[in-house]
Design an enzyme around this catalytic site. Sequence first.
Site, mmCIF file in Angstrom:
data_model
loop_
_atom_site.group_PDB
_atom_site.id
_atom_site.type_symbol
_atom_site.label_atom_id
_atom_site.label_comp_id
_atom_site.label_asym_id
_atom_site.label_seq_id
_atom_site.Cartn_x
_atom_site.Cartn_y
_atom_site.Cartn_z
ATOM 1 N N MET A 80 34.042 34.592 39.228
ATOM 2 C CA MET A 80 35.001 35.479 39.871
ATOM 3 C C MET A 80 36.411 35.291 39.309
ATOM 4 S SD MET A 80 33.724 35.352 43.843
ATOM 5 C CE MET A 80 34.896 36.622 44.344
ATOM 6 N N HIS A 81 37.284 36.234 39.626
ATOM 7 C CA HIS A 81 38.739 36.158 39.434
ATOM 8 C C HIS A 81 39.224 36.378 37.996
ATOM 9 C CE1 HIS A 81 38.472 34.470 43.410
ATOM 10 N NE2 HIS A 81 38.013 33.308 42.988
ATOM 11 N N ASP A 239 29.907 35.545 41.849
ATOM 12 C CA ASP A 239 28.874 34.521 41.878
ATOM 13 C C ASP A 239 28.667 33.924 43.257
ATOM 14 O OD1 ASP A 239 31.327 33.184 41.841
ATOM 15 O OD2 ASP A 239 30.841 31.925 40.114
#
Length: 489
Positions: A80-81, A239
């Site tokens: 992520m991110h 995830d």
Amino acid sequence: MFLGVDVGTGGTRAILIDRSGKVIASSSAEHAPVHSEHIGWAEQDPHDWWRAAREAIAGAMAESELAGTEIEAIGLTGQMHGCVMLDADGKVLRPALIWCDQRTQPQCDWLTEKIGFERLIELTANPALPNFTLTKLLWVRDHQPEIFARIAHVLCPKDYVRYRLTGEFAMDMQEASGTLLLDVAHRRWSTEVAEAAGIPMQWLPRLYEGPEICARISDAGAGATGLAAGTPVAAGAGDQGAGAVGMGILAPGSVSATIGTSGVVFAATDAPTKDRLGRLHTFCHAAPNRWHVMGVTNGAGLSLRYFRDTFAASSSYDTLSALAAEVPAASDGLLWAPYLFGERTPHLDPNARAAFVGITASHTQAHFVRAVLEGVAMSLRDTFTLFHELHIPVDNIRLGGGGARGPLWRQIQADVYGQPVELLEAEEGGAFGAALLAGTGVNAWPSVEAACAATIRISQTIAPQNAAAMDEAYRQYRKIYPALRSIAG
């Protein structure tokens, strides 16, 4: 058959499952190492994710001996991110700043001052942190304005792979929650945050719920992978959201503790639960009409890998674990604070630093290994402490990731958390959850909950054996961060 693809940090994994949840085939491809030009920086090349995804998908299909036409739907998940910036032609403008990049604290401070700490949590359910996508965009704005001026699309890692597979710009609600641009409570982009940060709304992809079909494999995607053109692609999840689906963490009271490179304690909720101090992340769940709260330890499995690579390069993880098993619980007073990449929960401190504390001449290599395993578990217990403070129920804890695969780390977690932990028959991570979301999207199951009920089974429950010793160790552990903070100034 349903295909789940997980674009992780170290590599991409693809699995094929049937309607009973049986894994028919799986294949992985490693990524190039994370590039870190300066301390705290972490970048990866999106083209390398696409290369690894093609290899993993082709490998799973070859192992299964299935034709592309036999795959009913595809789901995506991943780290992520990460901030993927594309121009108007869909070309990558620069390497992506990924989740563990810590360079953006000045941008976090600027955004917090501009919007206000409390207002930002009210709008997005989260504070400004260096991990989030928006703060990475602001760093590029401040340091590479010539690139910022050319941005036309912003995606996260797995959504870039989706774009290459389908030609569509799309993102799911759970992933979008980690951008700091989503109104998490209302499941829509926050125009107020975007306008305050100077981010054009047209840069942001269309939003979907996790099991929604948002795209189909394009001719180009089919040619690159062997998948059939027109195959439905579900939105999927980041995830953590997909991993929670794959572990059946959907109802309030269900909690997972997953140790990968980072460590995450994840609790499902039926409403957005906000921590006014911003110590926990509050995100939309991958399942519609659900939310979740989670605490994150940046350096969880990373701690063990760092120790091995630095101090025991010739030893396998199994060898180190066997050594550690000979040491008593609480490591004879040796403690490990796992702040190798700063820390998120509960300290929100990108400048936090790791440390061994309490070293004596009697401590052996085995003590250090056990202290690492225990210190990571204690860092995750910090999240359980916050759950208790915020009245978030914890009825059962399921273990996932590398921390669930070895008997010693499983037992340490039960001891540190102070309650039984559950193992699943097959804990396949985010790729499994992504495949379940894909199957739900084409009505193989009527809901995400039904998909989990049909495919997820508990294999073992592990009771605590040394809870009292670990309680005392945890009390000592809690003193480490303030002491380190005072040293660092």
